[in-house]
Scaffold this motif. Structure first.
Motif, PDB file in Angstrom:
ATOM      1  N   TYR A  72      37.547  31.366  42.120  1.00  0.00           N
ATOM      2  CA  TYR A  72      37.703  31.406  40.559  1.00  0.00           C
ATOM      3  C   TYR A  72      38.864  32.161  40.827  1.00  0.00           C
ATOM      4  CZ  TYR A  72      37.359  33.901  36.507  1.00  0.00           C
ATOM      5  OH  TYR A  72      37.210  34.064  35.158  1.00  0.00           O
ATOM      6  N   ASP A  74      42.383  34.772  38.552  1.00  0.00           N
ATOM      7  CA  ASP A  74      42.433  35.222  37.038  1.00  0.00           C
ATOM      8  C   ASP A  74      44.029  34.630  36.439  1.00  0.00           C
ATOM      9  OD1 ASP A  74      40.637  37.214  37.517  1.00  0.00           O
ATOM     10  OD2 ASP A  74      41.569  38.525  38.294  1.00  0.00           O
ATOM     11  N   ASP A 121      40.395  30.718  29.207  1.00  0.00           N
ATOM     12  CA  ASP A 121      40.076  30.674  30.769  1.00  0.00           C
ATOM     13  C   ASP A 121      40.094  28.859  31.471  1.00  0.00           C
ATOM     14  OD1 ASP A 121      39.420  30.628  33.820  1.00  0.00           O
ATOM     15  OD2 ASP A 121      37.524  32.261  32.433  1.00  0.00           O
TER      16      ASP A 121
END
Length: 161
Positions: A72, A74, A121
């Motif tokens: 993941y 950011d 996202d």
């Protein structure tokens, strides 16, 4: 016959999020998955675990994020103006869009909406997750020349042109 490059493989499977023990997907009670081995049609960790298996083999494998949907990041979260969604009547969290970028299409999920901005996202929904697969190999066959050239399975179990 064993699973190797250019074999068409059919498997029944169940995939579980290791952290939450939640079943993410399963072919149980449905159709098995058929794919072309070695054509990057499935995540690398699962494809590597299937290499060398035979019809009837049953196994479990835990695949780390880097061998599944990646870590993941950011950096893949972005805030854009609402105007970027021109033509969309109402933008809401959870909505999915595809953005055309210089690197090609990117799938986005809306995570937050204000009067002026939308947070999106671009991480895959399973990014950062370790996944446990339970797999049963149902069938293996040689791929046709056309399937190898196209990089995917054709016919009843696969893609139709």
């Amino acid at each position: 016959m064993t699973i190797a490059q250019h074999k068409v493989v059919t498997v029944h499977y169940k995939v579980v999020d290791v952290e939450t023990a939640t079943v993410i997907d399963s072919s149980e009670g449905g159709e098995p998955m058929t794919y072309l081995h070695g054509a990057q049609n499935i995540i690398p960790g699962l494809e590597n675990a299937l290499e060398g298996k035979q019809v009837g083999d049953e196994f479990e494998v835990t695949v780390a994020p880097e061998d599944a949907y990646g870590d993941y990041s950011d950096e893949r979260i972005q805030v854009v103006p609402v105007a970027a969604f021109e033509g969309v009547e109402q933008v809401e969290p959870g909505m999915a869009f595809t953005a055309d970028t210089e690197q090609g299409p990117v799938n986005l999920i809306v995570t937050e909406v204000t009067d002026t901005e939308v947070t999106v996202d671009a991480n895959h929904p399973l990014a950062g997750k370790s996944l446990q697969f339970s797999v049963t190999v149902e069938a293996i066959r040689d791929a046709s020349d056309e399937e190898v050239a196209h990089g995917h399975v054709h016919g009843p179990d696969g893609h139709h042109h």
